[in-house]
Design a protein around this motif. Sequence first.
Motif, PDB file in Angstrom:
ATOM      1  N   GLU A 130       0.820  -1.213   0.000  1.00  0.00           N
ATOM      2  CA  GLU A 130       0.000   0.000   0.000  1.00  0.00           C
ATOM      3  C   GLU A 130       0.856   1.268   0.000  1.00  0.00           C
ATOM      4  O   GLU A 130       0.401   2.333  -0.422  1.00  0.00           O
ATOM      5  N   TYR A 131       2.090   1.157   0.464  1.00  0.00           N
ATOM      6  CA  TYR A 131       2.952   2.342   0.528  1.00  0.00           C
ATOM      7  C   TYR A 131       4.015   2.354  -0.574  1.00  0.00           C
ATOM      8  O   TYR A 131       4.967   3.128  -0.500  1.00  0.00           O
ATOM      9  N   ALA A 132       3.845   1.531  -1.594  1.00  0.00           N
ATOM     10  CA  ALA A 132       4.774   1.547  -2.722  1.00  0.00           C
ATOM     11  C   ALA A 132       4.648   2.854  -3.489  1.00  0.00           C
ATOM     12  O   ALA A 132       3.568   3.443  -3.586  1.00  0.00           O
ATOM     13  N   ILE A 133       5.764   3.319  -4.029  1.00  0.00           N
ATOM     14  CA  ILE A 133       5.772   4.455  -4.944  1.00  0.00           C
ATOM     15  C   ILE A 133       6.288   3.927  -6.272  1.00  0.00           C
ATOM     16  O   ILE A 133       7.450   3.547  -6.386  1.00  0.00           O
ATOM     17  N   GLY A 134       5.411   3.857  -7.260  1.00  0.00           N
ATOM     18  CA  GLY A 134       5.758   3.147  -8.489  1.00  0.00           C
ATOM     19  C   GLY A 134       5.918   1.679  -8.146  1.00  0.00           C
ATOM     20  O   GLY A 134       5.034   1.075  -7.528  1.00  0.00           O
ATOM     21  N   ASP A 371     -10.693  -8.701  10.823  1.00  0.00           N
ATOM     22  CA  ASP A 371     -11.886  -8.964  10.011  1.00  0.00           C
ATOM     23  C   ASP A 371     -12.018  -8.035   8.808  1.00  0.00           C
ATOM     24  O   ASP A 371     -12.859  -8.272   7.933  1.00  0.00           O
ATOM     25  N   ALA A 372     -11.214  -6.981   8.752  1.00  0.00           N
ATOM     26  CA  ALA A 372     -11.336  -6.013   7.662  1.00  0.00           C
ATOM     27  C   ALA A 372     -11.009  -6.670   6.323  1.00  0.00           C
ATOM     28  O   ALA A 372      -9.973  -7.321   6.191  1.00  0.00           O
ATOM     29  N   PRO A 373     -11.868  -6.507   5.325  1.00  0.00           N
ATOM     30  CA  PRO A 373     -11.603  -7.120   4.015  1.00  0.00           C
ATOM     31  C   PRO A 373     -10.442  -6.469   3.279  1.00  0.00           C
ATOM     32  O   PRO A 373      -9.858  -7.069   2.383  1.00  0.00           O
ATOM     33  N   ALA A 374     -10.120  -5.220   3.660  1.00  0.00           N
ATOM     34  CA  ALA A 374      -9.001  -4.510   3.042  1.00  0.00           C
ATOM     35  C   ALA A 374      -8.617  -3.348   3.935  1.00  0.00           C
ATOM     36  O   ALA A 374      -9.423  -2.854   4.737  1.00  0.00           O
ATOM     37  N   LEU A 375      -7.359  -2.918   3.804  1.00  0.00           N
ATOM     38  CA  LEU A 375      -6.879  -1.708   4.472  1.00  0.00           C
ATOM     39  C   LEU A 375      -6.665  -0.669   3.378  1.00  0.00           C
ATOM     40  O   LEU A 375      -5.978  -0.934   2.389  1.00  0.00           O
ATOM     41  N   VAL A 376      -7.256   0.508   3.538  1.00  0.00           N
ATOM     42  CA  VAL A 376      -7.279   1.474   2.441  1.00  0.00           C
ATOM     43  C   VAL A 376      -6.662   2.802   2.844  1.00  0.00           C
ATOM     44  O   VAL A 376      -6.621   3.172   4.023  1.00  0.00           O
ATOM     45  N   ALA A 377      -6.193   3.524   1.812  1.00  0.00           N
ATOM     46  CA  ALA A 377      -5.555   4.822   2.002  1.00  0.00           C
ATOM     47  C   ALA A 377      -6.546   5.821   2.587  1.00  0.00           C
ATOM     48  O   ALA A 377      -7.723   5.833   2.238  1.00  0.00           O
ATOM     49  N   VAL A 378      -6.053   6.672   3.474  1.00  0.00           N
ATOM     50  CA  VAL A 378      -6.904   7.662   4.125  1.00  0.00           C
ATOM     51  C   VAL A 378      -6.522   9.067   3.677  1.00  0.00           C
ATOM     52  O   VAL A 378      -5.396   9.328   3.256  1.00  0.00           O
ATOM     53  N   GLY A 379      -7.497   9.974   3.746  1.00  0.00           N
ATOM     54  CA  GLY A 379      -7.225  11.376   3.472  1.00  0.00           C
ATOM     55  C   GLY A 379      -6.583  11.620   2.123  1.00  0.00           C
ATOM     56  O   GLY A 379      -7.081  11.205   1.077  1.00  0.00           O
ATOM     57  N   GLU A 380      -5.441  12.288   2.178  1.00  0.00           N
ATOM     58  CA  GLU A 380      -4.716  12.654   0.964  1.00  0.00           C
ATOM     59  C   GLU A 380      -4.200  11.440   0.209  1.00  0.00           C
ATOM     60  O   GLU A 380      -3.934  11.503  -0.987  1.00  0.00           O
ATOM     61  N   GLY A 381      -4.076  10.315   0.919  1.00  0.00           N
ATOM     62  CA  GLY A 381      -3.633   9.083   0.282  1.00  0.00           C
ATOM     63  C   GLY A 381      -2.215   8.718   0.641  1.00  0.00           C
ATOM     64  O   GLY A 381      -1.554   9.392   1.439  1.00  0.00           O
ATOM     65  N   GLN A 382      -1.741   7.662   0.055  1.00  0.00           N
ATOM     66  CA  GLN A 382      -0.409   7.142   0.362  1.00  0.00           C
ATOM     67  C   GLN A 382       0.088   6.317  -0.816  1.00  0.00           C
ATOM     68  O   GLN A 382      -0.694   5.784  -1.595  1.00  0.00           O
ATOM     69  N   GLY A 383       1.407   6.235  -0.932  1.00  0.00           N
ATOM     70  CA  GLY A 383       1.977   5.431  -1.997  1.00  0.00           C
ATOM     71  C   GLY A 383       1.475   5.845  -3.363  1.00  0.00           C
ATOM     72  O   GLY A 383       1.521   7.016  -3.734  1.00  0.00           O
TER      73      GLY A 383
END
Length: 424
Positions: A130-134, A371-383
Amino acid sequence: MTMMSANRGSKARGVVVAAVVPLMLLTACSSGTGASGSKDGEIRMMVNLTDNLDQSYWEKLVKPFEDKTGLKVKIEGPTGKSVAESFPQQLAAGTAPDVIQSIFPDDDTAPELVDLSGEDWAKNTPMFDEYAIGDAHYAVGVGTQPQSLVYYNKSAFKKAGITATPTTWKELTDDLGELKKAGYTPMQTAGDYQTGLQLQQIYHPTLNQLHPKWQSAVKDEKLTVGETYKPAFQMYADWIDAHYIAKSDVGLNPSQADGNFVAGKAGLYTNGSWFAATLAKAGTLPFDVGVFSPPAADGKSYPGPQGATMANPYMVHKGAADEDGAKQLVEFLVTDPAAIKAQLGSDGVFRKDSDVKQTGVGSQIQAILDDAPALVAVGEGQGNVRLPVTGFNPKFTEVAQSLYTGASPADAAKAIDQWVDENR
């Protein structure tokens, strides 16, 4: 806090690139031992020092690594107000540390960091992709801070006749009404940064079911922020009008809001996993605290994706005097069971499917994370999932606060879209 990119928008790019030229020259001319200022066999690690994560905590954490490898770790606090401020300054001065804790790479600092993609030990660390850049991976973390959590007063629920936590927005709104009738502040909110943060937190699961990777869609001009958040603005405005949220809360600082919930005055309180530490410090409360994941979108499965951030991230400076030793230190910090356990015990840091024993509120948060089906970027985002602007969170808070003073949901949506358009 995440250190966000300063040159995602085209209007800022010319200034930033001009500023990078002397930085690159300085680091190139100061390579090797001089680049980090390290002594032989010493690894410099810059961390954010806090009241509970102080110098002695960090020194104790790395002591087993020192004993095993014979390498010395020098713990350093930021030279400026924070690691986010100090790292770019030290890069420019040629004095950057070997390992950097608590921040993330951005478009400017990434070229100065080691890509950890080829390290087998890094690939199973939390939120690595999730925190990859390219295709590159510059940050590895110990755990996760779930953000989309709703804490609730179980005694208030019982008095209000609520027998189960809500899984739909209608159920949640109905529960707020029952809590108001029972004499509680239905939903505790706050001013300062927390106004916009809470609205984002409670809406993450819904938004990311309706519009997966919505930040990228906004960047690609397939969506606007206003259209994605207008239903949330409408919901929030309706709650304010119904007095489910106190208008005076917009003037509260977050610690006062924490205190109101701890004192048993509120039924519900949206906050991140770090609030668990506040509850633990408060000691025995006159009520039991429960935690649930916010409602999902209509017709979608519950629970929805969990808004989350990588916790305790580490990066390795490409100019480290002992790059291999620096990587060994980071590997220890994010994979050694004892080191992980020590770090999971602080500041609301959790790790998906962890076998570290949690109790009380912590065990509930761990279950929500698992139990979360996915962890997602918050706010401005990431990666790679990011908005095309910087400074989104403060602006979003300003827009959310306008709902307390009479702005319509349509006004709020228009205001955030206008700001994004002006700052791309």
